[in-house]
Design an enzyme around this catalytic site. Structure first.
Site, PDB file in Angstrom:
ATOM      1  CB  THR A  10      -0.943   0.008   1.211  1.00 47.35           C
ATOM      2  OG1 THR A  10      -0.177  -0.221   2.406  1.00 47.35           O
ATOM      3  CG2 THR A  10      -1.987  -1.088   1.077  1.00 47.35           C
ATOM      4  CB  SER A  61      -0.056   9.779   3.548  1.00 46.01           C
ATOM      5  OG  SER A  61      -0.510   9.838   2.212  1.00 46.01           O
ATOM      6  NE  ARG A  62       5.469   3.606   2.130  1.00 49.58           N
ATOM      7  CZ  ARG A  62       4.796   2.544   2.553  1.00 49.58           C
ATOM      8  NH1 ARG A  62       3.692   2.210   1.920  1.00 49.58           N
ATOM      9  NH2 ARG A  62       5.206   1.834   3.574  1.00 49.58           N
ATOM     10  CB  VAL A  63       0.099  10.219  -1.764  1.00 43.84           C
ATOM     11  CG1 VAL A  63      -0.312  11.380  -2.651  1.00 43.84           C
ATOM     12  CG2 VAL A  63      -0.178   8.904  -2.468  1.00 43.84           C
TER      13      VAL A  63
END
Length: 511
Positions: free
Chosen positions: A341, A367-369
């Protein structure tokens, strides 16, 4: 001119016409036999040409999926109760894979993993059946995740932003509020146009009923599809349920719509797959899971994303839920899903014991975004929010030893307690972006320092009421992705100060 009457054929002429007509084409039907039946699986012989993932039909009316191809035998996963299958009964090939109905007829319905109604209503009115297993879109058909998906939760939208097309894991021990966060996110889409799918895998019936009731009370049922594979259903249905939900979502996304899919939860999905694999005598690996368990979840979650206009321009956002035991994030299934994810929202039982809901641990959540899918106004606030909380938690651990603290350290502890209190939020009460921003800025500017829980709750309610009455265009600027100016900050803080003074007094006493 009157039509000429067709002469009627005599009986002999009719018989002769039938005899002279060409014979029907031969229909080949391959028939096998059930050699063994177990809990959720069957062993079939005689179908040497059957294909992997093909649906088989049993003479008793049941269906199953070809799971294992071995010389002289097939391992079949049953899509219904195994009690109705008996040894020696006939099994026929269908020549097709598992498909589910798709389209707008599903909206507002409660169905099982095969699209059959579970809400005492007629069958879904659609002829469109799509296979549950398809390849994920390639990279040329994807676009960057840049649009935010508002959850309505301060702790998430400010510090762990989720974007449309993102895969954000919700992870934590049991009874920490994982399902609650997912349901609140669904309810917050009431005015956004996002279509929601809630896929329940292996959950108790009363838990699913509570979720359905919350969605109905929140007036989101008309834009929601609920897929249920309960703990009383066959493990084969639990296995195919998330793939069915993803297929339904892909149809909406192909028409340019934004879709949110909640998978609650993939721990039960992994257990169902392990059960089926062990019954079919597949070689077990770590924690008795089969060797392809990573691929099972990877090929599912890779079907989500923000898609390019050439394939519809829609998006599929996935919130998979996974359960940990004793905060063990290094267990097999959690580590697999964390690596697949684009980030995780971690719910800590330590915060639950402190009555901090939602119990989002911002030190572990990520959150990698990142800020790419977050409004600039929130981005300006979230950095200071994380720093303030991390310093507070470090000092809080240090202060437990009873050490004498100087005034600066005591002030940091007071400010940290106020910020953590500002992140509290009851269930089923999503907040607009303007309300969230005003509450957080008020806490970080010290307007809520020294308040107990009751007064802090009253202060936040007063701030929200003031913003709803007049947000001075803040909601529009957030929607337009504009940064907050110093004048904006001053005006927001002044609004919060006035609301708090009118409600509880700036010094913590009643006005």
């Amino acid at each position: 001119m009157p039509r000429e009457a067709t002469p009627e054929l005599t009986f002999d002429e009719l018989v002769q016409a039938v005899l002279d007509s060409p014979p029907p084409a031969p229909k080949i039907s391959e028939v096998g036999r059930v050699a063994e039946v177990g809990d959720g699986i069957a062993i079939v012989t005689g179908l040497v040409r059957a294909l992997s993932d093909e649906v088989l039909e049993f003479a008793s009316g049941g269906r199953g999926i070809v799971f294992d191809l071995e010389p002289g035998r097939l391992g079949v996963v049953l899509l219904g109760p195994s009690e109705q299958i008996s040894m020696g009964e006939d099994v026929r090939r269908t020549g097709r894979v598992v498909g589910v109905p798709v389209g707008t007829a599903l909206l507002g319905r409660i169905v099982d993993a095969l699209g059959r109604p579970r809400d005492d209503k007629p069958p879904v009115d659609t002829v469109n059946l799509h296979p549950i297993e398809v390849e994920a879109p390639d990279i040329l058909h994807r676009s960057a995740v840049t649009r935010p998906l508002a959850t309505g939760l301060k702790a998430v939208d400010a510090a762990v932003p989720v974007g449309l097309g993102q895969r954000e894991l919700i992870i934590g021990d049991r009874q920490t509020g994982k399902t609650s966060i997912a349901v609140d996110t669904i309810l917050n889409q009431k005015d956004t146009g996002v279509i929601c799918l809630y896929c329940s895998i292996g959950q108790r019936g009363d838990a699913v009923a509570k979720v359905i009731g919350a969605i109905q009370d929140g007036a989101m049922m008309d834009r929601t599809v609920i897929i249920v594979a309960g703990d009383e259903d066959a493990p084969g249905l639990a296995y195919v349920a998330p793939y069915a939900a993803m297929t339904m979502a892909e149809n909406f996304a192909a028409n340019g719509q934004d879709v949110l899919v909640v998978m609650d939860d993939l721990t039960h999905h992994a257990h169902a797959y392990r059960e089926l694999s062990l019954l079919l005598r597949r070689p077990p690996g770590r924690e008795a899971f089969p060797g392809d368990i990573f691929y099972v979840h990877a090929r599912l979650l890779e079907r989500a994303g923000q898609f390019s206009p050439s394939v519809g321009g829609g998006s599929i956002t996935v919130l998979p839920v996974v359960q940990t035991q004793a905060e063990n994030l290094s267990a097999f299934i959690p580590t697999n899903l964390i690596s697949i994810t684009d980030g995780q929202i971690y719910l800590s039982p330590r915060l639950v014991r402190k009555n901090q809901f939602p119990a989002v641990d911002l030190g572990v959540s990520v959150s990698r975004v990142g800020g790419k899918a977050q409004a600039r106004a929130f981005r300006d606030v979230s950095g200071n929010l994380r720093v303030t909380l991390s310093q507070f938690e470090e000092l809080e651990e240090f202060a437990r030893f009873g050490t004498r603290l100087d005034d600066a350290t005591r002030a940091r502890l007071t400010r940290g307690e106020a910020v953590r209190a500002a992140l509290r939020q009851p269930e089923r009460d999503p907040m607009t972006a303007a309300e969230q921003l005003t509450v957080l800025l008020a806490a970080m500017e010290g307007l809520m320092d020294g308040m107990d829980e009751t007064r802090a709750t009253a202060a936040m309610a007063a701030i929200r009421a003031a913003v709803r009455a007049d947000d001075a265009g803040l909601a529009v600027r957030i929607a337009d992705n504009e940064r907050l100016t110093d004048a904006d900050r001053t005006r927001i803080v002044a609004t919060a100060r006035g609301a708090i003074a009118a409600q509880v007094g700036l010094d913590g006493t009643d006005p």
